[in-house]
Design a protein around this motif. Sequence first.
Motif, short mmCIF file in Angstrom:
data_model
loop_
_atom_site.label_atom_id
_atom_site.label_comp_id
_atom_site.label_asym_id
_atom_site.label_seq_id
_atom_site.Cartn_x
_atom_site.Cartn_y
_atom_site.Cartn_z
N CYS A 137 0.74 -1.30 0.04
CA CYS A 137 -0.07 -0.09 0.02
C CYS A 137 0.94 1.23 0.03
O CYS A 137 0.16 2.35 -0.18
N GLY A 138 2.19 1.02 0.10
CA GLY A 138 2.91 2.39 0.09
C GLY A 138 3.11 3.24 1.25
O GLY A 138 3.84 4.12 1.29
N GLN A 139 2.30 2.76 2.35
CA GLN A 139 2.26 3.50 3.48
C GLN A 139 3.55 3.49 4.32
O GLN A 139 4.20 2.68 4.30
N PRO A 140 4.22 4.67 4.97
CA PRO A 140 5.36 4.55 5.86
C PRO A 140 5.30 3.79 6.86
O PRO A 140 3.96 3.61 7.32
N SER A 141 6.23 3.41 7.40
CA SER A 141 6.01 2.33 8.70
C SER A 141 5.76 3.03 10.20
O SER A 141 6.57 2.69 10.90
N ASP A 142 4.95 4.01 10.20
CA ASP A 142 4.82 4.62 11.41
C ASP A 142 4.45 3.79 12.44
O ASP A 142 5.02 3.58 13.57
N ARG A 143 3.48 2.90 12.06
CA ARG A 143 3.10 1.77 13.03
C ARG A 143 3.29 0.38 12.39
O ARG A 143 2.53 0.34 11.47
N LEU A 144 4.18 -0.08 12.73
CA LEU A 144 4.48 -1.40 12.23
C LEU A 144 3.97 -2.72 13.16
O LEU A 144 4.03 -2.52 14.37
N VAL A 145 3.89 -3.94 12.51
CA VAL A 145 3.46 -5.10 13.31
C VAL A 145 4.57 -6.24 12.84
O VAL A 145 5.12 -5.97 11.65
N PHE A 146 4.87 -7.35 13.53
CA PHE A 146 5.40 -8.33 13.16
C PHE A 146 4.91 -9.33 12.72
O PHE A 146 3.70 -9.84 13.57
N SER A 147 5.33 -10.23 11.71
CA SER A 147 4.58 -11.55 11.31
C SER A 147 4.85 -12.44 12.31
O SER A 147 5.83 -12.40 13.08
N GLU A 148 4.21 -13.72 12.16
CA GLU A 148 4.68 -14.74 13.09
C GLU A 148 6.25 -15.31 13.00
O GLU A 148 6.91 -15.52 13.61
N GLU A 149 6.48 -14.85 11.65
CA GLU A 149 7.95 -15.32 11.30
C GLU A 149 9.06 -14.07 11.64
O GLU A 149 10.19 -14.31 11.58
N GLY A 150 8.49 -13.33 12.24
CA GLY A 150 9.28 -12.10 12.83
C GLY A 150 9.62 -10.87 11.81
O GLY A 150 10.61 -10.17 11.95
#
Length: 264
Positions: A137-150
């Motif tokens: 989506c091109g959004q900057p990473s102001d709020r990031l989450v981690f996948s199960e794989e990290g």
Amino acid sequence: MSSRTAHLTEPSEQLLGRLEQATSLCVLTGAGISVESGLSTFRDPEGLWEKYNPSDLATEAAFRRNPKLVQGWYQARLEQAISAQPNAGHLAITELDELSEYFLLVTQNVDTLHTRAGTKRLVELHGNISDERCVDCGQPSDRLVFSEEGLRCCADCNGFLRPGVVWFGETLPTEPFERASEAASRADVFLSVGTSSIVYPAAGLPLLAKQNGAFVVEINVEPSALSHTMHELILGPAGEILPLLVEHIRSLQPLNKLEPNTSR
Ligand code: OAD
């Protein structure tokens, strides 16, 4: 090497004279300027593209194929960049910025060392390794989450976060390249520092500057692909040569900055 390119080991009287008259200076840098800060170039024998295949790491296709590998590689490069410190070459460019009426630093480097050295008027033509955005989506990473794989993911759409650098096959961001082209076109003196001059469109900037009347000078530890097109090639480390230019400009009275040339 063209017979018209002067081959020097320190700035010539002609260059110092041109700088003395100049009201507009444009500097292009490449990975060589950060060597004295301990970072690798791309194409020297120990360079990144000698050790790694860019098609595994520096294309969107490679990222989509193996986001874990690519995120990990860029995180490691980010850590190296953050632990490096600006060197005398970066600091000299900051002084050139402060001393010049019209100035633009155009860097191909993503290591943020110019910004940390305090250079204000700069464009990062190939982006910045400390920025990330969502590959979907091109959004900057102001709020990031981690996948199960990290893996680092977008909090909005769960897409993977990619580094904010320009990869092979991608177009340069428009506004920085327009600013770079404008500064090259208006430059009285153009310095090309620590770049192999083989990656376009950045490599075309000194040619554009020369076509528009600039005195073009390369500073490098060895000749580049475009040395023969320069008025002068100064062979030496950027961290030693650039401070000599600053020393000369500082000795001038009055500074050009205090006497703006209103005809440009
Ligand atoms: P390169 O690795 O192609 O070239 C580095 C240049 O720095 C070489 O010409 C060296 O001789 C020179 N050099 C090494 N040490 C130096 C020193 N102490 N002082 C001055 N010069 C020195 O790196 P770039 O030209 O920056 O793009 O590469 C251009 C682009 O290719 C990079 O921005 C990157 C890469 O693929 C992207 O990732 C989009």
